[in-house]
Design a protein around this motif. Sequence first.
Motif, PDB file in Angstrom:
ATOM      1  N   ARG A  56       0.829  -1.206   0.000  1.00 31.44           N
ATOM      2  CA  ARG A  56       0.000   0.000   0.000  1.00 31.44           C
ATOM      3  C   ARG A  56       0.867   1.261   0.000  1.00 31.44           C
ATOM      4  O   ARG A  56       0.572   2.243  -0.690  1.00 31.44           O
ATOM      5  N   MET A  57       1.959   1.219   0.739  1.00 30.08           N
ATOM      6  CA  MET A  57       2.869   2.363   0.822  1.00 30.08           C
ATOM      7  C   MET A  57       3.683   2.559  -0.456  1.00 30.08           C
ATOM      8  O   MET A  57       4.203   3.635  -0.691  1.00 30.08           O
ATOM      9  N   GLY A  58       3.839   1.488  -1.222  1.00 32.13           N
ATOM     10  CA  GLY A  58       4.713   1.547  -2.388  1.00 32.13           C
ATOM     11  C   GLY A  58       6.107   1.022  -2.130  1.00 32.13           C
ATOM     12  O   GLY A  58       6.990   1.133  -2.980  1.00 32.13           O
ATOM     13  N   LEU A  59       6.315   0.446  -0.953  1.00 35.16           N
ATOM     14  CA  LEU A  59       7.620  -0.128  -0.632  1.00 35.16           C
ATOM     15  C   LEU A  59       7.885  -1.385  -1.455  1.00 35.16           C
ATOM     16  O   LEU A  59       9.029  -1.668  -1.823  1.00 35.16           O
ATOM     17  N   VAL A  60       6.843  -2.155  -1.733  1.00 41.63           N
ATOM     18  CA  VAL A  60       6.952  -3.289  -2.655  1.00 41.63           C
ATOM     19  C   VAL A  60       5.880  -3.146  -3.729  1.00 41.63           C
ATOM     20  O   VAL A  60       4.849  -2.501  -3.516  1.00 41.63           O
ATOM     21  N   SER A  61       6.149  -3.740  -4.886  1.00 40.97           N
ATOM     22  CA  SER A  61       5.196  -3.622  -5.991  1.00 40.97           C
ATOM     23  C   SER A  61       4.265  -4.825  -6.098  1.00 40.97           C
ATOM     24  O   SER A  61       3.158  -4.700  -6.614  1.00 40.97           O
ATOM     25  N   ARG A  62       4.733  -5.974  -5.631  1.00 42.84           N
ATOM     26  CA  ARG A  62       3.907  -7.183  -5.712  1.00 42.84           C
ATOM     27  C   ARG A  62       4.116  -8.050  -4.479  1.00 42.84           C
ATOM     28  O   ARG A  62       5.166  -7.997  -3.833  1.00 42.84           O
ATOM     29  N   ILE A  63       3.099  -8.862  -4.192  1.00 39.33           N
ATOM     30  CA  ILE A  63       3.195  -9.904  -3.168  1.00 39.33           C
ATOM     31  C   ILE A  63       2.901 -11.229  -3.861  1.00 39.33           C
ATOM     32  O   ILE A  63       1.805 -11.421  -4.408  1.00 39.33           O
ATOM     33  N   VAL A  64       3.877 -12.115  -3.869  1.00 42.18           N
ATOM     34  CA  VAL A  64       3.753 -13.391  -4.567  1.00 42.18           C
ATOM     35  C   VAL A  64       4.368 -14.487  -3.701  1.00 42.18           C
ATOM     36  O   VAL A  64       5.119 -14.210  -2.761  1.00 42.18           O
ATOM     37  N   ASP A  65       4.072 -15.720  -4.035  1.00 43.89           N
ATOM     38  CA  ASP A  65       4.650 -16.827  -3.286  1.00 43.89           C
ATOM     39  C   ASP A  65       6.126 -17.032  -3.613  1.00 43.89           C
ATOM     40  O   ASP A  65       6.916 -17.431  -2.752  1.00 43.89           O
ATOM     41  N   ASP A  66       6.516 -16.755  -4.853  1.00 46.54           N
ATOM     42  CA  ASP A  66       7.900 -16.957  -5.280  1.00 46.54           C
ATOM     43  C   ASP A  66       8.388 -15.736  -6.048  1.00 46.54           C
ATOM     44  O   ASP A  66       8.167 -15.626  -7.252  1.00 46.54           O
ATOM     45  N   PRO A  67       9.069 -14.791  -5.370  1.00 41.65           N
ATOM     46  CA  PRO A  67       9.529 -13.576  -6.054  1.00 41.65           C
ATOM     47  C   PRO A  67      10.497 -13.847  -7.203  1.00 41.65           C
ATOM     48  O   PRO A  67      10.604 -13.020  -8.118  1.00 41.65           O
ATOM     49  N   ARG A  68      11.174 -14.973  -7.184  1.00 37.22           N
ATOM     50  CA  ARG A  68      12.099 -15.284  -8.278  1.00 37.22           C
ATOM     51  C   ARG A  68      11.362 -15.329  -9.620  1.00 37.22           C
ATOM     52  O   ARG A  68      11.939 -15.005 -10.668  1.00 37.22           O
ATOM     53  N   GLU A  69      10.090 -15.699  -9.598  1.00 34.25           N
ATOM     54  CA  GLU A  69       9.324 -15.739 -10.844  1.00 34.25           C
ATOM     55  C   GLU A  69       9.210 -14.355 -11.481  1.00 34.25           C
ATOM     56  O   GLU A  69       9.146 -14.242 -12.706  1.00 34.25           O
ATOM     57  N   VAL A  70       9.192 -13.307 -10.676  1.00 32.08           N
ATOM     58  CA  VAL A  70       9.134 -11.950 -11.216  1.00 32.08           C
ATOM     59  C   VAL A  70      10.453 -11.603 -11.891  1.00 32.08           C
ATOM     60  O   VAL A  70      10.480 -10.990 -12.968  1.00 32.08           O
ATOM     61  N   ALA A  71      11.566 -12.007 -11.281  1.00 30.32           N
ATOM     62  CA  ALA A  71      12.872 -11.799 -11.919  1.00 30.32           C
ATOM     63  C   ALA A  71      12.934 -12.514 -13.261  1.00 30.32           C
ATOM     64  O   ALA A  71      13.434 -11.962 -14.260  1.00 30.32           O
ATOM     65  N   ASP A  72      12.427 -13.740 -13.304  1.00 31.34           N
ATOM     66  CA  ASP A  72      12.404 -14.492 -14.561  1.00 31.34           C
ATOM     67  C   ASP A  72      11.521 -13.798 -15.597  1.00 31.34           C
ATOM     68  O   ASP A  72      11.845 -13.766 -16.794  1.00 31.34           O
TER      69      ASP A  72
END
Length: 229
Positions: free
Chosen positions: A166-182
């Motif tokens: 909500r603050m903008g400190l993170v852009s997404r909440i996911v179970d596996d953040p590595r998937e976003v890097a991929d």
Amino acid sequence: MIRSEVDGRVTTVTIDRPARRNALTPDGLESLATAVETATTPVVYLTGADGAFSAGADFGVVSELDRQGTRAFARLGQRVARTIETGESVVVAGIDGPARGGGVELALACDLRVATPEATFAETGVSLGLFGAWGGTVRLPRVLGEGEAMDLALSGRVIGAEEARRMGLVSRIVDDPREVADEVATNEPDALAVLKRRMRDDADREVQEAREAAVFADLVEEHADDLPR
């Protein structure tokens, strides 16, 4: 303390010191900077080992330093954060579990911050009479806005992943953040590099950071006996 592994277009850099919740020493910071600087992939995925991102500075080390040493430690942390922020690779922070103090500041330097539902964040230095001096007083207001930044920094409170989003400190909440890097890494490397440079183009902050490091050293000197060992 720092592990680096290349898998296709992504270099995974892991802060691996779980016994200290991945707290960083000067040697650890130098190794982290080297891992990011020498990455040849378009994307770097920065994460922590064993259910924590990073506790930030190792106060067991900081408390043993003299004033010159604490200022140098702050400047080193700032340099590492700038390395993350200005390097050619897009850096995705994968935050699972606690990020505290300098851990939050390193995440702020990353281009994307992605959390798991278990991630928590806090700028806890104020409870010890200190504050985050790895560029935090510069980046936190820039990312969150002054009001939210002041709230987080002055209270020292712990926030969860949903409030961080909500603050903008993170852009997404996911179970596996590595998937976003991929996901990011599937895009054209040259375009990623150009986008990062353009979106990161802002005024020089060297003077602000020099003052920040000096004040941090003053506070460590004042509160050295109260720091955890």
